[in-house]
Design an enzyme around this catalytic site. Structure first.
Site, PDB file in Angstrom:
ATOM      1  N   ASP A  27       5.463   9.229  -0.383  1.00  0.00           N
ATOM      2  CA  ASP A  27       4.980   7.856  -0.394  1.00  0.00           C
ATOM      3  C   ASP A  27       5.583   7.153  -1.607  1.00  0.00           C
ATOM      4  O   ASP A  27       5.143   7.366  -2.743  1.00  0.00           O
ATOM      5  CB  ASP A  27       3.454   7.833  -0.452  1.00  0.00           C
ATOM      6  CG  ASP A  27       2.888   6.420  -0.391  1.00  0.00           C
ATOM      7  OD1 ASP A  27       3.672   5.444  -0.435  1.00  0.00           O
ATOM      8  OD2 ASP A  27       1.650   6.284  -0.309  1.00  0.00           O
TER       9      ASP A  27
ATOM     10  N   ASN B 248      15.233   0.871   3.027  1.00  0.00           N
ATOM     11  CA  ASN B 248      14.956   0.402   4.378  1.00  0.00           C
ATOM     12  C   ASN B 248      13.469   0.311   4.687  1.00  0.00           C
ATOM     13  O   ASN B 248      13.065  -0.455   5.556  1.00  0.00           O
ATOM     14  CB  ASN B 248      15.633   1.344   5.387  1.00  0.00           C
ATOM     15  CG  ASN B 248      15.182   1.093   6.803  1.00  0.00           C
ATOM     16  OD1 ASN B 248      15.562   0.104   7.419  1.00  0.00           O
ATOM     17  ND2 ASN B 248      14.344   1.983   7.326  1.00  0.00           N
TER      18      ASN B 248
ATOM     19  N   TYR C  43       5.484 -10.995   4.781  1.00  0.00           N
ATOM     20  CA  TYR C  43       6.767 -10.334   5.031  1.00  0.00           C
ATOM     21  C   TYR C  43       7.922 -11.124   4.441  1.00  0.00           C
ATOM     22  O   TYR C  43       8.722 -10.600   3.658  1.00  0.00           O
ATOM     23  CB  TYR C  43       6.952 -10.151   6.534  1.00  0.00           C
ATOM     24  CG  TYR C  43       8.136  -9.294   6.911  1.00  0.00           C
ATOM     25  CD1 TYR C  43       8.231  -7.976   6.493  1.00  0.00           C
ATOM     26  CD2 TYR C  43       9.151  -9.804   7.721  1.00  0.00           C
ATOM     27  CE1 TYR C  43       9.305  -7.181   6.850  1.00  0.00           C
ATOM     28  CE2 TYR C  43      10.227  -9.012   8.092  1.00  0.00           C
ATOM     29  CZ  TYR C  43      10.294  -7.704   7.648  1.00  0.00           C
ATOM     30  OH  TYR C  43      11.370  -6.925   8.014  1.00  0.00           O
TER      31      TYR C  43
ATOM     32  N   LYS D 173      10.143  -9.991   1.196  1.00  0.00           N
ATOM     33  CA  LYS D 173      11.576  -9.769   1.415  1.00  0.00           C
ATOM     34  C   LYS D 173      12.407 -10.780   0.626  1.00  0.00           C
ATOM     35  O   LYS D 173      13.505 -10.469   0.152  1.00  0.00           O
ATOM     36  CB  LYS D 173      11.905  -9.850   2.906  1.00  0.00           C
ATOM     37  CG  LYS D 173      11.388  -8.676   3.728  1.00  0.00           C
ATOM     38  CD  LYS D 173      12.035  -7.356   3.320  1.00  0.00           C
ATOM     39  CE  LYS D 173      11.671  -6.237   4.269  1.00  0.00           C
ATOM     40  NZ  LYS D 173      12.325  -4.955   3.931  1.00  0.00           N
TER      41      LYS D 173
END
Length: 283
Positions: A68, A101, A166, A170
């Site tokens: 994690d 990723n 999100y 990002k």
């Protein structure tokens, strides 16, 4: 088959499924050894199956690392697993490519975004890449041949519905990409890619209202038009309700592969378009 990445080591976070698995397959196909990072116990079978596939099909070494990376000790633990499996007989250990990723979406319209949603999205999408890179720094090349690629999103440029968490996190990753490109210039190039819809099944779990918004995302991408005789009939049928087809994983993985090539050594600090033209930016 050309194997330009033979004897190179790549660490990919969030690599058991979806784009991460696609990246692992693509880079292993070019000869790279792979560390497949994932978190959930539920992903263990998929990660192990992927590692076995890469080793049998491409003759590379693939190691699974259930870590994690959002925990304080996670990034260092990931590097220790990589070191224990890929340190050479002469004691040398080098990370050639690092692909950040792993990510989480947590869509919610304004008025219903929770503190927990934002904090969990930020921990994985923005904070974790920072500390993974810091943990990897001692093992990056010293000749600028290293490659770091951060997976961002088309949503940072579109103001896309329900994407406060999100797109916001990002966007932070893209901003940090430019900082890291300067600070790590003697070690590695650092770039981001900004995929749009991908054929990963990620949209199947989203609310119907959100799925309807995806239509505009695909419709704006000139390369999302389906191709009779090239795309499968299943893809063509699905694209009718989505405004166009999603990217195939190998199309996005190929862009990452290009960024990892020696010939890409003059590209750094950039967000590389990888969404079929859904967003066109001037770099």
């Amino acid at each position: 088959m050309s194997r330009p990445f033979q004897e190179k080591l790549v660490i990919i976070t969030g690599a058991s499924r979806g784009l991460g698995a696609g990246l692992a397959r693509y880079l292993a196909g070019k000869g790279a050894d792979v560390v497949i990072n994932y978190t959930s116990d539920n992903s263990t079978p998929a990660a192990k199956e992927l590692a076995e596939e890469l080793q049998s099909q491409h003759g590379v070494k693939a190691v699974v690392a259930q870590v994690d990376i959002t925990t304080p000790e996670g990034p260092e633990k990931l590097m220790e697993i990589a070191k224990s499996n890929f340190t050479k007989d002469d004691g040398n250990f080098q990370i050639d490519f690092l692909i950040n990723n792993a990510g989480v979406v947590n869509p919610a319209p304004m008025g219903s975004v929770t503190l927990g949603d934002f904090e969990n999205t930020f921990k994985l999408n923005a904070r974790a890449p920072l500390f993974v890179i810091q943990a990897a720094m001692p093992y990056l090349p010293n000749d600028r041949s290293g490659r770091i690629v951060n997976v961002s999103s088309i949503t940072t440029s579109m103001g896309f519905w329900w994407q406060t968490c999100y797109a916001g996190t990002k966007g932070a990753l893209e901003a940090m990409t430019r900082v890291w490109a300067r600070e790590l210039g003697e070690r590695a190039t650092v770039n981001s890619i900004n995929p749009g819809a991908m054929a990963t099944g990620m949209y199947t779990g989203l609310p119907k209202e959100m799925l309807e918004k995806v239509w505009s995302l695909n419709y704006m991408a000139p390369l999302a038009r389906t191709r009779e005789g090239i795309d499968s009939q299943e893809t063509i049928d699905a694209a009718k309700d989505m405004g166009g087809r999603p990217a195939y994983l190998e199309e996005v993985a190929g862009i990452v592969g290009l960024l990892c090539m020696p010939e890409a050594g003059w590209i750094t600090g950039q967000v590389i378009g990888s969404n079929g033209g859904g967003v066109m930016t001037k770099g």
